[in-house]
Design a protein around this motif. Structure first.
Motif, mmCIF file in Angstrom:
data_model
loop_
_atom_site.group_PDB
_atom_site.id
_atom_site.type_symbol
_atom_site.label_atom_id
_atom_site.label_comp_id
_atom_site.label_asym_id
_atom_site.label_seq_id
_atom_site.Cartn_x
_atom_site.Cartn_y
_atom_site.Cartn_z
ATOM 1 N N SER A 66 35.666 -29.364 35.389
ATOM 2 C CA SER A 66 35.880 -30.677 34.785
ATOM 3 C C SER A 66 36.508 -31.639 35.792
ATOM 4 O O SER A 66 37.397 -31.269 36.568
ATOM 5 C CB SER A 66 36.795 -30.539 33.562
ATOM 6 N N GLU A 97 37.238 -14.906 30.036
ATOM 7 C CA GLU A 97 37.204 -16.245 30.613
ATOM 8 C C GLU A 97 35.826 -16.886 30.465
ATOM 9 O O GLU A 97 35.708 -18.081 30.212
ATOM 10 C CB GLU A 97 37.606 -16.185 32.086
ATOM 11 N N HIS A 99 33.788 -16.336 28.060
ATOM 12 C CA HIS A 99 33.707 -16.746 26.655
ATOM 13 C C HIS A 99 34.452 -18.058 26.434
ATOM 14 O O HIS A 99 33.950 -18.966 25.753
ATOM 15 C CB HIS A 99 34.299 -15.654 25.761
ATOM 16 N N GLU A 100 35.639 -18.184 27.026
ATOM 17 C CA GLU A 100 36.435 -19.391 26.833
ATOM 18 C C GLU A 100 35.814 -20.606 27.525
ATOM 19 O O GLU A 100 35.874 -21.719 26.995
ATOM 20 C CB GLU A 100 37.849 -19.157 27.368
ATOM 21 N N GLU A 101 35.229 -20.407 28.681
ATOM 22 C CA GLU A 101 34.742 -21.533 29.471
ATOM 23 C C GLU A 101 33.345 -22.000 29.075
ATOM 24 O O GLU A 101 33.062 -23.197 29.088
ATOM 25 C CB GLU A 101 34.755 -21.176 30.956
ATOM 26 N N GLY A 103 31.358 -20.124 26.438
ATOM 27 C CA GLY A 103 30.927 -19.604 25.144
ATOM 28 C C GLY A 103 30.058 -18.375 25.219
ATOM 29 O O GLY A 103 29.351 -18.054 24.252
ATOM 30 N N THR A 145 28.089 -23.456 25.803
ATOM 31 C CA THR A 145 28.665 -24.799 25.683
ATOM 32 C C THR A 145 29.859 -24.930 26.620
ATOM 33 O O THR A 145 30.760 -24.090 26.587
ATOM 34 C CB THR A 145 29.127 -25.072 24.241
ATOM 35 N N SER A 147 33.395 -25.774 27.960
ATOM 36 C CA SER A 147 34.681 -25.975 27.309
ATOM 37 C C SER A 147 35.257 -27.324 27.727
ATOM 38 O O SER A 147 35.465 -27.563 28.924
ATOM 39 C CB SER A 147 35.654 -24.861 27.710
ATOM 40 N N GLU A 150 37.707 -28.172 30.768
ATOM 41 C CA GLU A 150 37.619 -27.124 31.781
ATOM 42 C C GLU A 150 36.317 -27.191 32.551
ATOM 43 O O GLU A 150 36.310 -27.046 33.780
ATOM 44 C CB GLU A 150 37.735 -25.749 31.134
#
Length: 292
Positions: A66, A97, A99-101, A103, A145, A147, A150
């Motif tokens: 980002s 990570e 998954h968090e960043e 998906g 998608t 995040s 980020e």
């Protein structure tokens, strides 16, 4: 210790024979054995090198950081980040990570761990372990998608183009001379940096043109290693700078020695590394998205 991750033959069967051979070479890869038990857990990180076959070629999932981030905004990164106290190992860190960043579903039946590579060191002294994995259900990609805050963009790049940059000509590359590729070179370039504080060694910064920002620094180092193992052939460019440290063990020894010296000088129980290892802090291209 030999560890080969199991991938069902049914998952590999749809791959083209050359790509299947690439995955098998990666599965058989045994990284340099490194004991990280003496390194602070707060300085451990992992990234995910997610491979998949599309239009007959292996591709690797990448992101751009980002532009709102304080460190290295807009640069290309592999999904990843610092190890959490609740992570059981670097595999969990890399997939959590991702998954968090972006998906990427966790514990998905069509995502298979292939191997790990030896650790790399970021400019902020994080020890970053790459975890290589295979995705066999491309429909997952449609639901990824970024995040907010980020990741600005999710894209991919042909893995083989890291070994043969000319293959990237088929991609919708960022315009030459644009902020994403402000170089005279068409597809690839490098520069060498002297590291007098690391035994007068040197570091080679590789840069690859992509559909987004240049792939460079530690991200390019990890992809060069992955592609070299997968395709098992030489490079059209020189991988190492003169006097560059090519294995991790001597780098870790220097880092630990710096910790010991700093610890003895300060008398504190939380030593701060005195010797920067890997890429100089002034090189903003070295990050792989591991700092948050």
């Amino acid at each position: 210790m030999t560890l080969i991750h199991d991938i069902p033959s049914a998952a590999l069967e749809p791959l083209s024979p050359p790509n299947r051979a690439c995955i098998e070479r990666l599965r058989s890869h045994q990284p340099e054995e490194i004991d990280l038990s003496g390194y602070p857990s707060a300085r451990l990180a992992a990234v995910l090198v997610l491979l998949y076959e599309k239009a007959g070629r292996l591709r690797v999932l990448l992101t751009t950081r980002s532009k709102s981030l304080r460190a290295h905004p807009g640069q290309v990164a592999l999904p990843g980040g610092k190890v959490d106290a609740t992570d059981s190992d670097v595999f969990e860190t890399a997939f959590r990570e991702a998954h968090e960043e972006v998906g990427l579903p966790r514990h998905h039946p069509h995502v298979y761990t292939i191997c790990t590579l030896r650790p790399y060191i970021s400019s902020s002294k994080l020890l970053v372990t790459p975890v290589v994995a295979l995705l066999t259900d491309l429909s997952i990609l449609e639901h990824l998608t970024p995040s907010p805050g980020e990741v600005d963009r999710i894209f991919d790049h042909p893995l083989e183009a890291i070994l043969d940059p000319a293959l990237a000509r088929k991609e919708n590359l960022s315009p030459k001379g644009s902020p994403d590729w402000p170089y005279e070179d068409e597809l690839y370039n490098y520069s060498d940096i002297e590291l007098p504080w690391l035994g007068n060694s040197t570091y080679r910064m590789h840069r690859f043109r992509s559909t987004a920002f240049a792939i460079k620094g530690l991200t390019s180092d990890i992809l060069i290693a992955t592609a070299s193992i997968a395709y098992d052939r030489g490079l059209p460019y020189e991988r190492w700078a003169p006097r560059q440290l090519r294995t991790f063990a001597p780098i870790l020894r220097i880092l630990e020695a710096g910790d010991s010296v700093q610890h003895a000088a300060s008398g504190t129980s939380t030593p701060t590394p005195k010797v920067e290892v890997g890429v100089p802090s002034g090189l903003e291209n070295a990050m792989v998205g591991a700092e948050k």
